[in-house]
Design a protein around this motif. Structure first.
Motif, mmCIF file in Angstrom:
data_model
loop_
_atom_site.group_PDB
_atom_site.id
_atom_site.type_symbol
_atom_site.label_atom_id
_atom_site.label_comp_id
_atom_site.label_asym_id
_atom_site.label_seq_id
_atom_site.Cartn_x
_atom_site.Cartn_y
_atom_site.Cartn_z
ATOM 1 N N SER A 46 0.805 -1.222 0.000
ATOM 2 C CA SER A 46 0.000 0.000 0.000
ATOM 3 C C SER A 46 0.839 1.274 0.000
ATOM 4 O O SER A 46 0.387 2.314 -0.452
ATOM 5 C CB SER A 46 -0.901 0.015 1.243
ATOM 6 O OG SER A 46 -0.092 0.087 2.418
ATOM 7 N N SER A 155 -5.532 -7.410 -5.131
ATOM 8 C CA SER A 155 -5.252 -6.825 -3.824
ATOM 9 C C SER A 155 -4.785 -7.914 -2.866
ATOM 10 O O SER A 155 -5.015 -9.108 -3.092
ATOM 11 C CB SER A 155 -6.499 -6.125 -3.287
ATOM 12 O OG SER A 155 -7.518 -7.073 -3.066
ATOM 13 N N GLN A 171 -5.776 -14.141 -6.819
ATOM 14 C CA GLN A 171 -5.629 -13.753 -5.423
ATOM 15 C C GLN A 171 -5.597 -15.018 -4.561
ATOM 16 O O GLN A 171 -6.358 -15.957 -4.812
ATOM 17 C CB GLN A 171 -6.812 -12.873 -4.996
ATOM 18 C CG GLN A 171 -6.625 -12.315 -3.591
ATOM 19 C CD GLN A 171 -7.829 -11.528 -3.109
ATOM 20 O OE1 GLN A 171 -8.929 -12.070 -2.976
ATOM 21 N NE2 GLN A 171 -7.624 -10.248 -2.862
ATOM 22 N N LYS A 175 -6.645 -8.537 1.543
ATOM 23 C CA LYS A 175 -5.765 -7.601 2.279
ATOM 24 C C LYS A 175 -5.743 -7.815 3.782
ATOM 25 O O LYS A 175 -4.720 -7.690 4.429
ATOM 26 C CB LYS A 175 -6.283 -6.164 2.081
ATOM 27 C CG LYS A 175 -6.002 -5.534 0.785
ATOM 28 C CD LYS A 175 -6.195 -4.029 0.846
ATOM 29 C CE LYS A 175 -7.581 -3.568 1.263
ATOM 30 N NZ LYS A 175 -7.721 -2.095 1.186
ATOM 31 N N GLY A 321 -1.888 -4.144 0.101
ATOM 32 C CA GLY A 321 -2.542 -3.022 -0.579
ATOM 33 C C GLY A 321 -3.586 -3.425 -1.601
ATOM 34 O O GLY A 321 -3.924 -4.602 -1.767
ATOM 35 N N ASP A 322 -4.067 -2.396 -2.307
ATOM 36 C CA ASP A 322 -5.129 -2.557 -3.302
ATOM 37 C C ASP A 322 -4.583 -2.948 -4.667
ATOM 38 O O ASP A 322 -3.402 -2.769 -4.951
ATOM 39 C CB ASP A 322 -5.914 -1.246 -3.437
ATOM 40 C CG ASP A 322 -6.740 -0.964 -2.206
ATOM 41 O OD1 ASP A 322 -7.358 -1.911 -1.676
ATOM 42 O OD2 ASP A 322 -6.767 0.203 -1.758
ATOM 43 N N ARG A 325 -5.891 0.147 -10.381
ATOM 44 C CA ARG A 325 -7.251 0.662 -10.651
ATOM 45 C C ARG A 325 -7.221 1.936 -11.470
ATOM 46 O O ARG A 325 -6.293 2.732 -11.354
ATOM 47 C CB ARG A 325 -7.978 0.917 -9.324
ATOM 48 C CG ARG A 325 -7.271 1.928 -8.449
ATOM 49 C CD ARG A 325 -7.469 1.627 -6.952
ATOM 50 N NE ARG A 325 -6.655 2.519 -6.115
ATOM 51 C CZ ARG A 325 -5.453 2.189 -5.649
ATOM 52 N NH1 ARG A 325 -4.908 1.030 -5.941
ATOM 53 N NH2 ARG A 325 -4.784 3.033 -4.902
#
Ligand code: 2P0
Length: 332
Positions: A46, A155, A171, A175, A321-322, A325
């Motif tokens: 992040s 993420s 994934q 998170k 983190g994400d 995007r």
């Protein structure tokens, strides 16, 4: 969804984070397609980000690339053009692009700027070309140019697993699965001397430990994945540190040293922390910085300790983190 051929200028802007592999991708399968020789598992960070804007513009006579305001040519521009060409081809678009990218951390020094950079570029190029692609398809586009970039489309924790002629990315855990912090100890602002791609090619060709690494890496990945799913931080950290040291051993055996004296001092400090009862584990990529994994509760204390190691310029703290995007898009 139709392409943008003949339309006016159109842009998309993307934010993406680097990811740090706990189980490393190090080595490529023979042949084309940039397929990793080892499965990898990463955490997206992040605290570090890349912002990239791609503008397809009928007024341009060639592709343009700036990183941090500096105009780039040669290999970096060629790699960007590879991604732009794929998006143009799919969208039947004939316009050249302006790519403006900014990192809020040192570029090309082993802080995974290629992961955040190529994931941001691929997503921005696809969206600016008005292609309606799902995330797996955009990740596959990025992977062919820089494999670690595929992991930044997810993420939290992601895996990249080689298959026949490509690789599967997904994934592994969200998170908030594990309350850990990743402390990136920055030891230089310089770019590294040997790129990841060149380092792994040389290792595969010359290192006496390469075959041993490839078979170890598959077992290590499975163990790291299981420790993550079991939320066993101590096991996850210990296995990740071993994985990184094994990767570096393949390179050191042929005289490719990514470590600098300050890197070793940080590794030593991490051992000292453990001896005093603090759970802290280190990982390193193809560069001199050391990333230290700690339970989130001990973050502040360990940041202070690592920041005091002579030679450490600063410590950047991240949490899982994400994903990459889109933050803006439209007509330019
Ligand atoms: C990783 N690294 O798993 C490993 C560990 C560096 C050390 O992925 O040739 O820039 O562009 O596919 O993705 C860095 O390599 O390599 C990397 P290419 P990439 O994070």
């Amino acid at each position: 969804v139709s392409g943008s051929s003949g339309a006016g200028a159109r842009f998309a802007e993307v934010v993406s984070h680097p990811n740090i592999a706990l189980a490393k991708y190090w080595g490529k399968r023979p042949g084309d397609g940039n397929v990793p020789a080892t499965p990898s598992l990463s955490v997206t960070l992040s605290g570090l980000s890349t912002k990239t804007r791609v503008t397809f513009d009928p007024k341009l006579a060639h592709d343009e690339l700036t990183i941090g305001g500096r105009s780039m040519s040669g290999a970096p521009l060629a790699r960007a053009t590879e991604i732009l060409d794929a998006a143009r081809k799919a969208a039947s678009c004939t316009q050249f692009a302006r790519v403006e990218s900014q990192n809020d951390f040192p570029t090309a020094s082993g802080l995974a700027s290629s992961a955040s950079g190529f994931s941001a570029l691929a997503l921005a190029a696809v969206r600016a070309a008005r292609l309606d692609w799902d995330v797996a398809k955009v990740a596959e586009l990025a992977r062919r140019t820089s494999a670690s970039a595929a992991r930044s489309f997810y993420s939290g924790f992601a895996e990249l697993v080689p298959e026949e002629s490509a690789a599967r990315v997904a994934q592994v855990a969200p998170k908030d699965h594990l309350a850990l912090s990743v402390l990136a100890c920055v030891v230089t602002e310089d770019e590294k001397a040997v790129s990841s791609s060149d380092g792994m090619r040389k290792v595969a060709a010359e290192s006496p430990f390469y075959d041993a690494w490839v078979s170890f890496a598959a077992r290590s990945f499975a163990d790291i994945r299981a420790a993550l799913l079991a939320k066993d931080f101590e096991k996850l950290g210990a296995l990740s540190e071993r994985n990184a040291l094994a990767m570096h051993a393949t390179a050191q055996a042929i005289g490719v040293f990514y470590m600098q004296p300050t890197s070793l001092a940080v590794l030593e400090e991490v051992r000292r922390l453990r001896a005093r009862g603090t759970l802290a584990f280190a990982t390193m990529d193809a560069g001199p910085h050391v990333k230290v994994l700690v339970p989130r509760a001990s973050k502040d204390a360990v940041v202070a300790t690592l920041g005091a190691v002579p030679g450490v310029l600063r410590v950047i703290a991240s949490e899982p983190g994400d994903a990459a995007r889109v933050v803006a898009e439209g007509d330019a």
